[in-house]
Design a protein around this motif. Structure first.
Motif, PDB file in Angstrom:
ATOM      1  N   ASN A  49      13.324  -3.019   8.963  1.00 16.78           N
ATOM      2  CA  ASN A  49      12.934  -1.799   9.661  1.00 16.78           C
ATOM      3  C   ASN A  49      11.711  -1.991  10.552  1.00 16.78           C
ATOM      4  O   ASN A  49      11.362  -1.088  11.300  1.00 16.78           O
ATOM      5  CB  ASN A  49      12.643  -0.670   8.661  1.00 16.78           C
ATOM      6  N   LEU A  50      11.076  -3.150  10.480  1.00 13.95           N
ATOM      7  CA  LEU A  50       9.897  -3.419  11.311  1.00 13.95           C
ATOM      8  C   LEU A  50      10.326  -3.938  12.673  1.00 13.95           C
ATOM      9  O   LEU A  50      11.298  -4.677  12.806  1.00 13.95           O
ATOM     10  CB  LEU A  50       8.995  -4.458  10.653  1.00 13.95           C
ATOM     11  N   SER A  51       9.515  -3.570  13.661  1.00 12.70           N
ATOM     12  CA  SER A  51       9.776  -4.105  14.997  1.00 12.70           C
ATOM     13  C   SER A  51       9.244  -5.538  15.039  1.00 12.70           C
ATOM     14  O   SER A  51       8.522  -5.975  14.142  1.00 12.70           O
ATOM     15  CB  SER A  51       9.089  -3.237  16.054  1.00 12.70           C
ATOM     16  N   GLU A  52       9.595  -6.245  16.107  1.00 10.15           N
ATOM     17  CA  GLU A  52       9.158  -7.637  16.247  1.00 10.15           C
ATOM     18  C   GLU A  52       7.636  -7.728  16.255  1.00 10.15           C
ATOM     19  O   GLU A  52       7.049  -8.609  15.655  1.00 10.15           O
ATOM     20  CB  GLU A  52       9.744  -8.234  17.531  1.00 10.15           C
ATOM     21  N   ARG A  53       6.980  -6.815  16.937  1.00  8.93           N
ATOM     22  CA  ARG A  53       5.521  -6.815  17.007  1.00  8.93           C
ATOM     23  C   ARG A  53       4.902  -6.542  15.625  1.00  8.93           C
ATOM     24  O   ARG A  53       3.927  -7.169  15.226  1.00  8.93           O
ATOM     25  CB  ARG A  53       5.059  -5.771  18.017  1.00  8.93           C
ATOM     26  N   VAL A 112       2.198  -8.482  10.520  1.00  9.85           N
ATOM     27  CA  VAL A 112       2.264  -8.693   9.073  1.00  9.85           C
ATOM     28  C   VAL A 112       2.095 -10.178   8.759  1.00  9.85           C
ATOM     29  O   VAL A 112       1.370 -10.559   7.829  1.00  9.85           O
ATOM     30  CB  VAL A 112       3.583  -8.135   8.485  1.00  9.85           C
ATOM     31  N   LYS A 113       2.743 -11.056   9.554  1.00  9.48           N
ATOM     32  CA  LYS A 113       2.599 -12.499   9.340  1.00  9.48           C
ATOM     33  C   LYS A 113       1.162 -12.954   9.565  1.00  9.48           C
ATOM     34  O   LYS A 113       0.619 -13.752   8.797  1.00  9.48           O
ATOM     35  CB  LYS A 113       3.545 -13.274  10.260  1.00  9.48           C
ATOM     36  N   VAL A 114       0.524 -12.445  10.624  1.00  7.43           N
ATOM     37  CA  VAL A 114      -0.870 -12.809  10.912  1.00  7.43           C
ATOM     38  C   VAL A 114      -1.786 -12.306   9.796  1.00  7.43           C
ATOM     39  O   VAL A 114      -2.686 -13.022   9.337  1.00  7.43           O
ATOM     40  CB  VAL A 114      -1.302 -12.263  12.292  1.00  7.43           C
ATOM     41  N   ALA A 115      -1.563 -11.091   9.311  1.00  7.35           N
ATOM     42  CA  ALA A 115      -2.379 -10.541   8.227  1.00  7.35           C
ATOM     43  C   ALA A 115      -2.200 -11.366   6.952  1.00  7.35           C
ATOM     44  O   ALA A 115      -3.168 -11.640   6.224  1.00  7.35           O
ATOM     45  CB  ALA A 115      -2.014  -9.080   7.980  1.00  7.35           C
TER      46      ALA A 115
END
Length: 157
Positions: free
Chosen positions: A7-11, A16-19
């Motif tokens: 449900n998350l957009s690409e951005r 989330v990956k960076v966090a």
């Protein structure tokens, strides 16, 4: 979790990956690198203190030839205690030289007359003085004594 991810957009996925990466980096930094760095600093400080103490002790030893003389006197007193005890037939448990140059010893199951004759010979022949004595009868053998003695050379305190 996969429903959440879909449900998350690409951005949002990138954020989330960076966090998560920043969180992992912070955890590694605080749980592994910080304690290792503190440990290393403690070891450097302990090494510097040990080197300083070693330097101080070696300088004091070099400046004090009297200390070496006292140790030599204590060694000769120890040798006299061992030799005269063997000659007198007094059995010793141990003979230790203390830091102050005195000699500690312990006699076991000695005949009282033999023990006192030995101590008199030490005084007469080697200038040894008894500075502390604990002499007691052996309960199992009342004709024998145990003695813990501290002896000093003629010039020591």
């Amino acid at each position: 979790m996969s429903e959440f991810w879909r449900n998350l957009s690409e951005r949002e996925r990138i954020l989330v990956k960076v966090a998560a990466a920043l969180g992992a980096l912070l955890a590694v930094s605080q749980l592994i690198l910080a304690p290792l760095s503190a440990w290393r600093a403690d070891q450097k400080r302990d090494l510097a203190q040990a080197e300083s103490l070693y330097t101080l002790v070696t300088q004091a030893a070099a400046a004090s030839p009297a200390g070496a003389f006292a140790q030599s006197d204590a060694s000769s007193l120890r040798a006299a205690v061992l030799q005269t005890a063997a000659e007198a037939g007094v059995q010793l448990n141990y003979v230790n030289v203390r830091a102050d140059g005195a000699v500690e010893t312990s006699a076991v199951l000695a005949d009282p007359d033999t023990l006192f004759s030995w101590l008199d010979a030490l005084r007469r022949d080697h200038g040894a003085r008894v500075i502390n004595a604990d002499i007691a009868r052996e309960p199992a053998q009342p004709s024998r004594v145990r003695a813990q003695l501290t002896l000093s050379g003629g010039g020591a305190g």
